[in-house]
Design an enzyme around this catalytic site. Sequence first.
Site, PDB file in Angstrom:
ATOM      1  N   CYS A   1     -21.122  -9.445 -14.531  1.00 34.39           N
ATOM      2  CA  CYS A   1     -21.732 -10.777 -14.540  1.00 34.39           C
ATOM      3  C   CYS A   1     -22.031 -11.231 -15.975  1.00 34.39           C
ATOM      4  O   CYS A   1     -21.116 -11.613 -16.691  1.00 34.39           O
ATOM      5  CB  CYS A   1     -22.963 -10.814 -13.639  1.00 34.39           C
ATOM      6  SG  CYS A   1     -23.477 -12.491 -13.222  1.00 34.39           S
TER       7      CYS A   1
ATOM      8  N   HIS B   1     -21.852  -8.300  -8.960  1.00 34.33           N
ATOM      9  CA  HIS B   1     -22.856  -7.253  -9.163  1.00 34.33           C
ATOM     10  C   HIS B   1     -22.587  -6.062  -8.248  1.00 34.33           C
ATOM     11  O   HIS B   1     -23.140  -5.980  -7.153  1.00 34.33           O
ATOM     12  CB  HIS B   1     -24.253  -7.801  -8.863  1.00 34.33           C
ATOM     13  CG  HIS B   1     -24.756  -8.761  -9.888  1.00 34.33           C
ATOM     14  ND1 HIS B   1     -25.474  -8.349 -10.984  1.00 34.33           N
ATOM     15  CD2 HIS B   1     -24.638 -10.104  -9.985  1.00 34.33           C
ATOM     16  CE1 HIS B   1     -25.785  -9.402 -11.723  1.00 34.33           C
ATOM     17  NE2 HIS B   1     -25.285 -10.476 -11.136  1.00 34.33           N
TER      18      HIS B   1
ATOM     19  N   GLU C   1     -23.699  -3.117  -8.461  1.00 29.41           N
ATOM     20  CA  GLU C   1     -24.913  -2.312  -8.319  1.00 29.41           C
ATOM     21  C   GLU C   1     -25.810  -2.791  -7.183  1.00 29.41           C
ATOM     22  O   GLU C   1     -26.732  -2.081  -6.772  1.00 29.41           O
ATOM     23  CB  GLU C   1     -25.687  -2.290  -9.650  1.00 29.41           C
ATOM     24  CG  GLU C   1     -26.432  -3.559  -9.990  1.00 29.41           C
ATOM     25  CD  GLU C   1     -25.582  -4.695 -10.545  1.00 29.41           C
ATOM     26  OE1 GLU C   1     -26.169  -5.722 -10.927  1.00 29.41           O
ATOM     27  OE2 GLU C   1     -24.335  -4.582 -10.598  1.00 29.41           O
TER      28      GLU C   1
END
Length: 187
Positions: free
Chosen positions: A76, A165, A167
């Site tokens: 990002c 993202h 994660e």
Amino acid sequence: MKIIGILGIQGDIEEHEDAVKKINCIPKRIRTVDDLEGIDALIIPGGESTTIGKLMVSYGFIDKIRNLKIPILGTCAGMVLLSKGTGKEQPLLEMLNVTIKRNAYGSQKDSFEKEIDLGGKKINAVFIRAPQVGEILSKDVEIISKDDENIVGIKEGNIMAISFHPELSDDGVIAYEYFLKNFVEKR
């Protein structure tokens, strides 16, 4: 075990640390330029790209990161920071031969999840004020992921950048495994 640094000056750092552990690597939070010593790869996390860029200038990270000879993953805001330009005045690393459309999907309330392909595997990608690649400036840039016709994942040399993202997704480990296999372990 490989040591993967996570730029720890702003953004979603802890989530990246957890993901790095899932691929049997050791996370190392990078708060100062001296912390860059001894890492096998670096992750530049999502967050607010203008803020991260200003902090990178203040802490002396820009030239140090530019001179690293290790694999780098930008997610990002990390993708934004690695680009050559955004159409906005902000500090950039300028390591990827692309321009970026910041916040291409809209504001925070326009955030969404969508299944996309990354390296031949499906991943549930989380897009939060996500960028897209605007223009590819070199034939050395390879597209590794798209959302419909929008470019959301690229690689060039030892750098991988994705606009989502990983994660924050249950299966986001796929992106870290891709980075490990195709960049870190090939070093």
